[in-house]
Design an enzyme around this catalytic site. Structure first.
Site, PDB file in Angstrom:
ATOM      1  N   LYS A   8     -15.060  20.422  41.960  1.00 48.39           N
ATOM      2  CA  LYS A   8     -14.553  21.583  41.212  1.00 48.39           C
ATOM      3  C   LYS A   8     -15.655  22.639  41.076  1.00 48.39           C
ATOM      4  O   LYS A   8     -15.416  23.824  41.256  1.00 48.39           O
ATOM      5  CB  LYS A   8     -14.048  21.142  39.825  1.00 48.39           C
ATOM      6  N   GLN A  57     -12.876  16.711  31.686  1.00 43.35           N
ATOM      7  CA  GLN A  57     -12.431  15.776  32.723  1.00 43.35           C
ATOM      8  C   GLN A  57     -11.944  14.473  32.085  1.00 43.35           C
ATOM      9  O   GLN A  57     -12.606  13.912  31.212  1.00 43.35           O
ATOM     10  CB  GLN A  57     -13.596  15.503  33.702  1.00 43.35           C
ATOM     11  N   ASP A  60      -6.229  23.418  32.546  1.00 40.57           N
ATOM     12  CA  ASP A  60      -5.545  22.201  33.008  1.00 40.57           C
ATOM     13  C   ASP A  60      -4.047  22.238  32.690  1.00 40.57           C
ATOM     14  O   ASP A  60      -3.279  21.465  33.240  1.00 40.57           O
ATOM     15  CB  ASP A  60      -6.124  20.977  32.279  1.00 40.57           C
TER      16      ASP A  60
HETATM   17  N1  GUN Z   1      -8.491  13.575  35.727  1.00 39.75           N
HETATM   18  C1  GUN Z   1      -7.680  13.387  36.792  1.00 39.75           C
HETATM   19  N2  GUN Z   1      -7.061  14.554  37.117  1.00 39.75           N
HETATM   20  C2  GUN Z   1      -7.488  15.472  36.218  1.00 39.75           C
HETATM   21  C3  GUN Z   1      -7.197  16.856  36.034  1.00 39.75           C
HETATM   22  O1  GUN Z   1      -6.408  17.475  36.750  1.00 39.75           O
HETATM   23  N3  GUN Z   1      -7.851  17.462  35.005  1.00 39.75           N
HETATM   24  C4  GUN Z   1      -8.713  16.792  34.191  1.00 39.75           C
HETATM   25  N4  GUN Z   1      -9.274  17.464  33.195  1.00 39.75           N
HETATM   26  N5  GUN Z   1      -8.982  15.515  34.332  1.00 39.75           N
HETATM   27  C5  GUN Z   1      -8.377  14.861  35.350  1.00 39.75           C
END
Ligand code: GUN
Length: 292
Positions: free
Chosen positions: A53, A97, A120
């Site tokens: 990311k 996350q 998100d």
């Molecule tokens: N863990 C797995 N997928 C995601 C996501 O799309 N966003 C976040 N914040 N954590 C995750």
């Protein structure tokens, strides 16, 4: 005839270039969009995702920072850190996350993120807006799937979409998006989960099958309707005789599905890259909203 492969990596690259192009258009005259990422603990998969990311942000012209916290950080301290970012106009987006260590209440954390910085789309405010067809942000994985279908010119209206999995991150928001009125929506949606006695009874009825159950290669070829569009959200590590000691597979037995589906997403290189591309889009959206 084998299924057509939907190349998520290539489509994600297109989206990323569009975002980068837009940002390049105002670079210099305005501040850059920005994303803060919180990573708690040392979950290996989360570390990989967060690194990806961060790199994607950098390439698109989005300022990003990853703040790492020890796995034993208290819930209170984490909530205070979130509050500090909420109140700091330097950051347009904040992503925590998941998963979080067991002693932290994930829902409390999700609700602590300011809805206008919730790239998100996990906060109940944004989830609620999504479910009534007034989204602010798009949940990255489901929106990435819709974007892939759109750019592959696969129509969903009137088709039976069967979603395997009812998670708050994929299954439920996927259903919200596909059931809305509109182009590349308007589908007839079924969510199938672990309470089903026999999931193949449902998978065989799917014109569009979206697998998000986290079970390596559980969906076999004979569970798929001929010509179906198969979207594989699973990313599972299985033991392999290679340098890493593992390889990645989806929730769908790819080689079998390839022989029967009409379209299919590979793992890796399918849904995964789209998720990151949509996160960039959401960050840009947060930026525009906050810039007024
Ligand atoms: N863990 C797995 N997928 C995601 C996501 O799309 N966003 C976040 N914040 N954590 C995750």
């Amino acid at each position: 005839m084998p299924a057509q492969i939907i190349d998520g990596k290539a489509i994600a690259q297109e989206v990323r270039e569009e975002v980068a192009h837009e940002i390049a258009g105002f670079a210099g005259s305005r501040p850059q969009p920005s994303l803060m990422v919180f990573l708690v603990g040392d979950d290996p998969a989360s570390q990989v995702y967060v690194r990806m990311k961060g790199r994607a942000c950098e390439k698109a012209g989005i300022t990003s920072e990853t703040r790492r916290f020890d796995a034993d950080i208290s819930e209170k301290a984490l909530l205070q850190e979130i509050s500090a970012i909420n109140n700091d106009p330097a950051w347009n987006g904040l992503l925590v996350q998941l998963p979080l260590p067991g002693h932290i209440d994930t829902q409390k954390v999700i609700e602590a993120v300011a809805p206008e910085k919730d790239v998100d789309c996990f906060h109940p405010f944004n989830v609620g807006r999504l479910s009534v067809g007034m989204p602010v942000f798009s949940p990255a994985t489901p929106a990435g799937i819709v974007e892939m279908l759109k750019r592959s010119d696969i129509k969903t209206a009137g088709k039976h979409a069967v979603i395997l999995g009812r998670s708050n991150i994929v299954g439920k928001p996927m259903a919200s998006l596909l059931v809305q009125k509109g182009d590349f929506a308007n589908a007839l949606v079924t969510i199938v989960h672990s309470a089903a006695a026999d999931i193949s009874e449902y998978t065989r009825q799917a014109d569009i099958l979206i697998a998000a159950i986290g079970r390596p290669e559980m969906i076999r070829g004979d569970m798929i309707k001929p010509g179906a569009i198969v979207i594989d959200v699973g990313i599972n590590r299985i033991d392999a005789d290679n340098e890493k000691g593992y390889r990645l597979v989806g929730d769908v037995a790819y080689d079998e599905a390839l022989e029967i589906a009409g379209h299919i997403t590979p793992v890796p290189g399918g849904v995964g890259p789209m998720t990151i591309a949509m996160l960039l889009k959401n960050t840009l959206k947060a930026y525009h909203m906050q810039q007024g």
